[in-house]
Scaffold this motif. Sequence first.
Motif, mmCIF file in Angstrom:
data_model
loop_
_atom_site.group_PDB
_atom_site.id
_atom_site.type_symbol
_atom_site.label_atom_id
_atom_site.label_comp_id
_atom_site.label_asym_id
_atom_site.label_seq_id
_atom_site.Cartn_x
_atom_site.Cartn_y
_atom_site.Cartn_z
ATOM 1 N N GLY A 92 0.781 -1.236 0.000
ATOM 2 C CA GLY A 92 0.000 0.000 0.000
ATOM 3 C C GLY A 92 0.806 1.275 0.000
ATOM 4 O O GLY A 92 0.283 2.335 -0.346
ATOM 5 N N ILE A 93 2.078 1.207 0.379
ATOM 6 C CA ILE A 93 2.822 2.472 0.494
ATOM 7 C C ILE A 93 3.878 2.676 -0.578
ATOM 8 O O ILE A 93 4.311 3.798 -0.797
ATOM 9 C CB ILE A 93 3.441 2.653 1.895
ATOM 10 N N VAL A 94 4.268 1.605 -1.283
ATOM 11 C CA VAL A 94 5.379 1.719 -2.221
ATOM 12 C C VAL A 94 5.086 2.720 -3.355
ATOM 13 O O VAL A 94 5.981 3.423 -3.802
ATOM 14 C CB VAL A 94 5.810 0.340 -2.769
ATOM 15 N N ASP A 95 3.861 2.806 -3.814
ATOM 16 C CA ASP A 95 3.504 3.730 -4.903
ATOM 17 C C ASP A 95 2.686 4.920 -4.419
ATOM 18 O O ASP A 95 2.141 5.668 -5.221
ATOM 19 C CB ASP A 95 2.690 2.988 -5.974
ATOM 20 N N TYR A 97 3.321 7.869 -3.088
ATOM 21 C CA TYR A 97 3.708 9.249 -3.399
ATOM 22 C C TYR A 97 4.498 9.355 -4.697
ATOM 23 O O TYR A 97 5.202 10.336 -4.923
ATOM 24 C CB TYR A 97 4.529 9.829 -2.238
ATOM 25 N N GLY A 98 4.409 8.339 -5.558
ATOM 26 C CA GLY A 98 5.185 8.376 -6.785
ATOM 27 C C GLY A 98 4.440 7.744 -7.935
ATOM 28 O O GLY A 98 3.223 7.586 -7.913
ATOM 29 N N ALA A 99 5.194 7.351 -8.930
ATOM 30 C CA ALA A 99 4.623 6.761 -10.133
ATOM 31 C C ALA A 99 4.061 5.376 -9.850
ATOM 32 O O ALA A 99 4.480 4.692 -8.918
ATOM 33 C CB ALA A 99 5.701 6.663 -11.207
ATOM 34 N N ALA A 100 3.127 4.970 -10.681
ATOM 35 C CA ALA A 100 2.572 3.625 -10.583
ATOM 36 C C ALA A 100 3.609 2.635 -11.107
ATOM 37 O O ALA A 100 4.193 2.835 -12.170
ATOM 38 C CB ALA A 100 1.284 3.524 -11.395
ATOM 39 N N THR A 101 3.868 1.592 -10.334
ATOM 40 C CA THR A 101 4.849 0.569 -10.700
ATOM 41 C C THR A 101 4.213 -0.807 -10.527
ATOM 42 O O THR A 101 3.054 -0.921 -10.110
ATOM 43 C CB THR A 101 6.098 0.644 -9.795
ATOM 44 N N ASP A 102 4.989 -1.843 -10.776
ATOM 45 C CA ASP A 102 4.514 -3.193 -10.517
ATOM 46 C C ASP A 102 4.915 -3.677 -9.122
ATOM 47 O O ASP A 102 4.708 -4.827 -8.769
ATOM 48 C CB ASP A 102 5.024 -4.173 -11.584
ATOM 49 N N HIS A 103 5.465 -2.787 -8.317
ATOM 50 C CA HIS A 103 5.925 -3.168 -6.976
ATOM 51 C C HIS A 103 4.812 -3.693 -6.065
ATOM 52 O O HIS A 103 5.049 -4.652 -5.321
ATOM 53 C CB HIS A 103 6.676 -2.010 -6.319
#
Length: 159
Positions: A92-95, A97-103
């Motif tokens: 829930g936190i990896v994306d 405040y930034g770009a959408a990724t596959d993380h």
Amino acid sequence: MEPSIRVFQFWGGLCVAAFCRHHRFGHRFIDELVYHHVELLRAPDLPAWDIAGARLAITGRGDAPPQEVLGIIPTELGDDFHRLIECATEIGIVDLYGAATDHPSRFLLKCLEVLDKHGIPKPREITCPLPAIVGFGEALGEEAFRNAVGRDSLPGDEE
């Protein structure tokens, strides 16, 4: 529910709950983390949700759980429990405040790997292969939230 980071975060919380239920340990601080993960489904304010998560006793953000929680987790499960809560939180936190990724997908897969290592079936709500997601999506309304969450996969509930 449309596949989104919100849904994946919900699924990550269910993985934590399944791990604890399978290994027969629990604590209110773990429950609070799981419910926080689930709450993203309906959180209208993402930064406020993030701040609330950072204030939990167990954050899944690199810090060790409190001693009273560590004391109930069998030593041989400690590393996997820590990996699971870290990965579940990162969904829930990896994306945030930034770009959408596959993380978020990668972190959910790591949660499922921990369950698989312990012979724990994935929660029934999780569809595999994982669907493609785009961003956080919209917060669910109260009725849709209750329908999505149910109660049988959350801490304190029977399987």
